[in-house]
Design a protein around this motif. Structure first.
Motif, short mmCIF file in Angstrom:
data_model
loop_
_atom_site.label_atom_id
_atom_site.label_comp_id
_atom_site.label_asym_id
_atom_site.label_seq_id
_atom_site.Cartn_x
_atom_site.Cartn_y
_atom_site.Cartn_z
N UNK A 88 42.99 34.18 52.33
CA UNK A 88 43.04 35.05 53.50
C UNK A 88 41.70 35.14 54.21
N UNK A 89 40.69 34.49 53.64
CA UNK A 89 39.38 34.49 54.27
C UNK A 89 38.52 35.68 53.92
N UNK A 90 38.86 36.37 52.83
CA UNK A 90 38.08 37.54 52.45
C UNK A 90 37.92 37.63 50.95
N UNK A 91 37.65 38.83 50.46
CA UNK A 91 37.46 39.09 49.04
C UNK A 91 37.92 40.51 48.76
N UNK A 92 38.28 40.80 47.53
CA UNK A 92 38.63 42.19 47.20
C UNK A 92 37.45 43.12 47.48
N UNK A 93 37.73 44.40 47.71
CA UNK A 93 36.65 45.34 47.99
C UNK A 93 35.89 45.78 46.74
N UNK A 94 36.21 45.19 45.60
CA UNK A 94 35.49 45.44 44.35
C UNK A 94 35.00 44.10 43.82
N UNK B 252 44.70 36.13 38.57
CA UNK B 252 43.90 35.04 39.15
C UNK B 252 44.48 34.56 40.47
N UNK B 253 45.80 34.52 40.55
CA UNK B 253 46.43 34.10 41.80
C UNK B 253 46.25 35.14 42.90
N UNK B 254 46.10 36.40 42.52
CA UNK B 254 45.78 37.43 43.52
C UNK B 254 44.38 37.19 44.09
N UNK B 255 43.43 36.81 43.22
CA UNK B 255 42.09 36.47 43.71
C UNK B 255 42.16 35.26 44.64
#
Length: 473
Positions: free
Chosen positions: A157-163, A148-151
């Motif tokens: 960082x102003x983005x989202x994971x690519x999945x 959850x902390x990775x999310x």
């Protein structure tokens, strides 16, 4: 998708987004630890009805956290403790399903805790490692919070994971997940994904990560051998009456040979050998009795004599007697021949062993050895099949490379002697494979007093998930 240098939706390259997210993990570590401490203060003991409200509180805490991370989160009632599901829907080409559990083990014996189990604190571990001490720190609140902390770091960082991500948290893992079959039957569509991720396993060492690529399945059986119609006076009947404890002990002894192999006919018929390259890699790990058995007061491996110790605990099936009882077991003596004797037995199974077939074979083995005047009854406590990741899986390769980049060494591919039934559910009900990547250490004292989780495991575990999510895109 944003793998490598591909363009992210916000204009950042995948590499730049990952770098910013990793920086966010580092900058936000103290705040992340504060959130973990808040989670650990909730005494969500699923096995104790007195803590039903605390389990609901933990579910609400998790749902609020997911909402704060931008996921559409729902607390879903079950016949027991609620399930929490959160989703992102960015339109990514792939979706991953992350599983964890918010419930914890009971704290008994309480007097062995150095500080109250639900008042988390920092401690000092081996080699001066900084630790987080408290019930659930490693199993599984600290572990699931790394994801959850990775999310959160991607969001910062102003983005989202690519999945796209579905987070699935249950509250009954520590009591056998009795409500999950009903939940899956009614709500499986919520969990559809391309790949499942589980953070409830450990590292090879404090500096070497691992990926668990196989799990043994499990079958639990209880057998009762009955003889006389009532307990008998051992002076009056001894020597003439059949003793069920003797009978049961003889049968259990016959089920295991001197070479450590299980002697039940057909037991090994479906056992799949591990690939030679895997066995060679395990041999290079040189896991021996000194490292594995000495810490628990043992010195000689007792499994199949023609197998390496690491095979005995990871990729070979077993039969273990977990408990045996009958007759009088109180203080002092009571000279009886008991009317019945019972044993609780667990089998750890490997691919492609079928729990139902093994149960049938065991029952036949027992019945074939019952002498005159004795009968046997059997009851089961459930079973699940083993799990094996395809060594050629691209997702496995991507995750391994991500871990190598974070830890500076290649992860060890290991099997687990334990069982995680939910992984079998993901395969059988959802048709998806699972990567089991955790950051716990052998000395985390899970299920014991003074449970702990290394701060480095938490910190670099979070960083690892940033890299893994980016790689899976």
């Amino acid at each position: 998708m944003t793998a490598g240098g591909a363009q992210a939706k916000d204009g950042l390259s995948g590499e730049a987004l990952q770098r910013k997210a990793l920086d966010a993990v580092d900058a936000g570590l103290d705040a992340s630890l504060a959130r973990l401490f808040g989670f650990l203060r909730i005494p969500s003991i699923s096995t104790d009805p007195a803590h039903k409200g605390d389990c609901r509180a933990a579910a609400d805490w998790a749902a609020a956290t997911l909402t704060d991370l931008g996921l559409a989160a729902t607390v879903i009632p079950t016949t027991g403790h609620p399930v929490v599901v959160g989703r992102t829907d960015t339109g990514a080409a792939r979706r991953v399903l992350f599983y964890g559990h918010y419930d914890v083990q009971p704290v008994d014996p309480l007097e062995l805790w150095e500080t109250p189990p639900f008042e988390p604190r920092f401690g000092a571990g081996a080699a001066g490692r900084r630790t987080i001490v408290g019930r659930g720190a490693s199993d599984d609140k600290g572990q699931l919070l790394t994801f959850l902390e990775a999310l959160r770091a991607f969001r910062a960082a102003g983005g989202a994971p690519p999945v796209d991500v579905t987070v699935f948290l249950e509250g009954e893992e520590e009591c056998g997940s009795p409500s999950l079959p009903g939940f899956f039957a009614a709500e499986a569509d919520r969990l559809k994904a391309d790949l499942a991720l589980v953070c409830d396993t450990g590292m090879w060492s404090a500096t070497t990560p691992s990926i668990t690529t196989s799990l043994r399945g499990i079958l639990s059986v209880e057998v009762t051998v009955a003889g006389p119609s009532r307990d008998l006076h051992s002076g009056l009947y001894g020597g003439a009456a059949r003793n069920p404890i003797h009978v049961l002990a003889d049968i259990l002894a016959a089920a295991r040979g001197a070479d450590g192999r299980v002697a039940i006919p057909g037991f090994y018929d479906s056992v799949r050998e591990m690939p030679q390259e895997v066995r060679e890699a395990w041999a290079r790990l040189a896991l021996g009795p000194e490292e594995f058995l000495k810490p628990v007061g043992l010195s000689v491996p007792a499994g199949e004599s023609d197998r390496m110790l690491i095979e005995q605990i990871q990729s070979r099936p077993t039969m273990e007697v977990n408990g045996i009882f009958g007759g009088y077991t109180g203080e002092g003596t009571k000279t009886i021949i008991p009317s019945k004797a019972t044993a609780k037995i667990s089998f750890r199974l490997v691919a492609d062993q079928d729990p139902a077939q093994i149960a049938t074979a065991f029952e036949a083995f027992v019945r074939a050895r019952l002498p005159a005047d004795c009968s046997a009854t059997f009851s089961g406590h459930g079973g699940s099949r083993a799990f094996l990741v395809d060594p050629a899986s691209p997702d496995l390769a991507h995750a391994a490379q991500a871990l190598r980049e974070e830890w500076g060494v290649a992860p060890v591919m290991v099997g687990s002697g334990g069982s995680i039934p939910i992984v079998g559910q993901f395969k059988s009900r959802l048709g998806i494979d699972t990567l089991l990547i955790g950051f716990a250490l052998d000395d985390d004292r899970i299920h014991s007093p003074n449970e702990k989780y290394d701060v480095t495991s938490f910190h670099k575990g979070t960083r690892s998930w940033v890299r893994i999510l980016q790689a899976l895109g």
